[in-house]
Design a protein around this motif. Structure first.
Motif, short mmCIF file in Angstrom:
data_model
loop_
_atom_site.label_atom_id
_atom_site.label_comp_id
_atom_site.label_asym_id
_atom_site.label_seq_id
_atom_site.Cartn_x
_atom_site.Cartn_y
_atom_site.Cartn_z
N HIS A 1 0.80 -1.22 0.00
CA HIS A 1 0.00 0.00 0.00
C HIS A 1 0.83 1.27 0.00
O HIS A 1 0.28 2.36 -0.15
CB HIS A 1 -0.95 -0.01 1.21
CG HIS A 1 -1.99 -1.08 1.14
ND1 HIS A 1 -3.21 -0.89 0.56
CD2 HIS A 1 -1.97 -2.37 1.58
CE1 HIS A 1 -3.91 -2.02 0.64
NE2 HIS A 1 -3.17 -2.93 1.26
N GLY A 2 2.14 1.16 0.20
CA GLY A 2 2.99 2.31 0.05
C GLY A 2 3.19 3.14 1.30
O GLY A 2 3.20 4.38 1.21
N PHE A 3 3.32 2.51 2.46
CA PHE A 3 3.72 3.25 3.66
C PHE A 3 4.95 2.60 4.27
O PHE A 3 5.22 1.41 4.04
CB PHE A 3 2.58 3.36 4.67
CG PHE A 3 1.98 2.06 5.13
CD1 PHE A 3 2.52 1.33 6.18
CD2 PHE A 3 0.83 1.56 4.51
CE1 PHE A 3 1.96 0.15 6.61
CE2 PHE A 3 0.26 0.35 4.93
CZ PHE A 3 0.83 -0.35 5.98
N GLU A 4 5.71 3.38 5.03
CA GLU A 4 6.96 2.90 5.61
C GLU A 4 6.69 2.03 6.85
O GLU A 4 5.77 2.31 7.61
CB GLU A 4 7.84 4.08 6.02
CG GLU A 4 8.28 4.95 4.85
CD GLU A 4 9.03 6.18 5.32
OE1 GLU A 4 9.34 6.27 6.54
OE2 GLU A 4 9.32 7.05 4.49
N GLY B 1 1.41 12.23 4.43
CA GLY B 1 0.36 12.92 3.66
C GLY B 1 0.70 14.35 3.33
O GLY B 1 -0.15 15.08 2.80
N HIS B 2 1.95 14.75 3.66
CA HIS B 2 2.43 16.10 3.37
C HIS B 2 1.53 17.17 3.99
O HIS B 2 1.34 18.25 3.43
CB HIS B 2 2.55 16.31 1.86
CG HIS B 2 3.36 15.26 1.17
ND1 HIS B 2 4.72 15.13 1.36
CD2 HIS B 2 3.00 14.24 0.33
CE1 HIS B 2 5.16 14.10 0.65
NE2 HIS B 2 4.14 13.54 0.03
N GLY B 3 0.98 16.83 5.17
CA GLY B 3 0.18 17.80 5.90
C GLY B 3 0.98 18.46 7.01
O GLY B 3 2.12 18.05 7.31
N LYS C 1 -5.39 8.54 0.85
CA LYS C 1 -4.50 9.69 0.83
C LYS C 1 -5.07 10.98 1.44
O LYS C 1 -5.18 12.02 0.76
CB LYS C 1 -4.03 9.96 -0.60
CG LYS C 1 -3.20 8.82 -1.18
CD LYS C 1 -2.77 9.11 -2.60
CE LYS C 1 -1.76 8.08 -3.10
NZ LYS C 1 -2.16 6.67 -2.86
N PRO C 2 -5.38 10.98 2.74
CA PRO C 2 -5.73 12.23 3.39
C PRO C 2 -4.52 13.14 3.52
O PRO C 2 -3.37 12.67 3.52
CB PRO C 2 -6.23 11.78 4.78
CG PRO C 2 -5.50 10.49 5.02
CD PRO C 2 -5.40 9.84 3.67
N ALA C 3 -4.75 14.45 3.64
CA ALA C 3 -3.66 15.42 3.73
C ALA C 3 -3.20 15.59 5.17
O ALA C 3 -3.29 16.66 5.77
CB ALA C 3 -4.11 16.76 3.16
N LEU D 1 -11.31 9.65 10.73
CA LEU D 1 -10.63 10.63 11.59
C LEU D 1 -9.45 11.26 10.88
O LEU D 1 -9.22 12.48 10.96
CB LEU D 1 -10.19 9.96 12.89
CG LEU D 1 -9.50 10.85 13.93
CD1 LEU D 1 -10.47 11.92 14.43
CD2 LEU D 1 -8.99 10.01 15.10
N ALA D 2 -8.68 10.44 10.17
CA ALA D 2 -7.52 10.97 9.44
C ALA D 2 -7.96 11.99 8.39
O ALA D 2 -7.34 13.05 8.23
CB ALA D 2 -6.74 9.83 8.79
N HIS D 3 -9.05 11.70 7.68
CA HIS D 3 -9.52 12.63 6.66
C HIS D 3 -10.11 13.89 7.30
O HIS D 3 -9.96 14.99 6.76
CB HIS D 3 -10.56 11.95 5.77
CG HIS D 3 -9.97 11.07 4.72
ND1 HIS D 3 -9.60 11.52 3.48
CD2 HIS D 3 -9.65 9.74 4.74
CE1 HIS D 3 -9.10 10.53 2.76
NE2 HIS D 3 -9.12 9.43 3.51
#
Length: 487
Positions: free
Chosen positions: A205-208, A245-247, A297-299, A482-484
């Protein structure tokens, strides 16, 4: 899984089973495009009170018309109460029924209601994915299954339809991953293997993903997690997952991952002890949520932490009376080795605080007391920050998962005071769910903190979204929402 949408109505002969929703206040009336013979059969059943449109009630008719083969009339409850959460359950029920009928294709026209097309498609697909799921198990002869193809009709917005399918699949599959891990026995999912599942999910899924073994835990001074796991031949692990998420804000999710809880030296009764393989579902929920968060992909930046151990009795096990020191330096007197979740989470939460997030939300199958209070219908919430508590409740409500907040009074803190350490891990029966959450909160420092006790909701009896008794995947949807919301 074969799912598609169409803008118009279902054409005759395109599917083997047509699902038709019927509102409880419809007097048994359905759309005129349903063949007359089927409408008469429904009217007759309604007159005999065999079918009344109650939510999830079912009535199956084999058509004598050439237009349709079989029809599943399914109750949608009162029209004023119908929403995406009811739709999710209806689609789960439809998935289970269609498989039992051994059909290869199913069609359903989404009913008109006060919801956006994107939300409706997402909920419908998610419900279908959840209702279709089964744990394959370890049988000598695998069960031969065929999940029918699904056609959702009446979707006018192609963009919303495509995105809804994508989101529904992501949310459903994330919850099913949590359920899959929960069903796995502890000899197939001990700490090292659960950590490996996180690595695989991160790659997919593309997370570390960072895995800390027992040597690294000792180097960092995580004596609490090491203490819980020291009686097992399978040493503990701390897994740290990162979604960027570059937030500007960071949310930390922490989960209890006790892959089997015997109670340790404070041994549990043998009856139903096999269910203690589910004691890792807090960590499982965090892992499932990280998958769906990375997909949608939430910010916001999200850190997911799983504190993983097996709690076993042996000559090397930690004992009542022992004192362990957590990552942040606080000490815990062990008065009951079966209250191990809060001890393991002491290191997980204090490490999360060390990473300076803006919020920490932790979930665990922590106390039997929460079942006494809330049964299997709601998750208990203990929070040190009112704003965060409200945000968690709002996210849970939007996700269709019930959360109920319990109070924190200063007098409760005296219950876990220790004469030989900073606190004791098991203060007794009084306010057990609350003190459990408060003990964990001691390791969050100044970071706003919320604890979610899912002991009553993480595994339940069969229902529209759970074909068999077992893991539910609870809190995955709430964490994603919650993340979104926070992002």
């Amino acid at each position: 899984m074969d799912i598609k949408t169409i803008t118009g109505r279902l054409q005759p002969g395109t599917v083997e089973l047509t699902v038709v929703g019927v509102f409880q206040d419809s007097a048994g009336q359905v759309s005129e495009h349903i063949p007359g013979g089927l409408r008469r059969a429904l009217a007759d059943a309604w007159a005999r009170q065999e079918f009344e449109g109650k939510l999830l009630q079912r009535f199956i008719v084999t058509s004598t018309d050439a237009d349709l083969d079989r029809v599943l009339f399914i109750g949608m409850g009162p029209s004023k109460e119908f929403d995406v959460h009811a739709l999710r359950k209806i689609m789960g029920q439809a998935a289970q029924t269609s498989e039992s009928l051994k059909v290869r294709s199913v069609g359903f026209e989404l009913p008109e209601a006060d919801y956006a097309a994107l939300d409706a498609v997402t909920a419908a697909v998610e419900g279908w994915v959840l209702g279709s799921w089964r744990f394959e198990g370890y049988h000598q002869k695998p069960v031969d299954r065929q999940i029918p193809a699904l056609v959702l009709a009446g979707i006018q917005d192609d963009e919303a339809a495509a995105l809804g399918i994508k989101r529904g699949l992501s949310l459903g599959q994330a919850q099913n991953l949590t359920r899959e891990l929960g069903f796995m026995p502890s000899n197939k999912l001990y700490p090292e293997l659960l950590a490996q599942e996180a690595v695989k999910a991160g790659n997919a899924h593309g997370f570390e993903v960072e895995v800390m073994d027992e040597a690294r835990l000792a180097e960092l001074g995580m004596g609490a997690l090491l203490g819980v796991g020291q009686g097992s031949v399978h040493p503990p692990r701390l897994v740290v997952m990162r979604y960027h998420g570059h937030g500007e804000k960071t949310l930390a999710l922490v989960g209890k991952g006790i892959t089997f809880d015997s109670g340790g030296i404070s041994l549990k009764p043998s009856a139903n002890m096999e269910e203690m393989k589910y004691d890792m579902l807090g960590a499982g929920a965090v892992l499932g949520a990280m998958c769906a968060i990375a997909d949608t992909k939430p910010a916001i930046n999200v850190i997911g932490i799983m504190a993983i151990a097996q709690n076993m009795p042996s000559g090397s096990a930690y004992k009542p009376g022992d004192v362990v020191r957590a990552f942040n330096g606080k000490t815990i007197e062990i008065t009951n080795t079966d209250a191990e979740g809060r001890v393991a989470l002491a290191d997980g939460v204090s490490y999360a605080a060390h990473l300076h997030p803006d919020w920490i939300v932790e979930t665990s199958t922590l106390t039997g007391a929460v079942i006494v209070v809330l049964g299997h219908e709601a998750t208990g919430l203990v929070a040190t920050d009112t704003a965060l508590a409200n945000q968690v409740i709002t996210a849970a409500t939007a996700a269709g998962e019930r959360v109920w907040q319990l109070p924190i009074y200063p007098e409760y803190k005296a219950l876990y005071k220790s004469a030989v350490a900073d606190m004791k891990n098991s203060p007794g029966r009084d306010a057990g769910t609350i003190t459990g959450g408060m003990i964990i909160s001691e390791f969050a420092g100044d970071v706003p903190f919320a604890h979610l006790d899912i002991a009553g909701t993480a595994w339940t009896k069969e229902g529209p979204l759970t074909a068999v008794s077992g893991a539910t995947g609870v809190m995955v949807r709430t964490f994603v929402q919650l993340a979104h919301t926070l992002g």
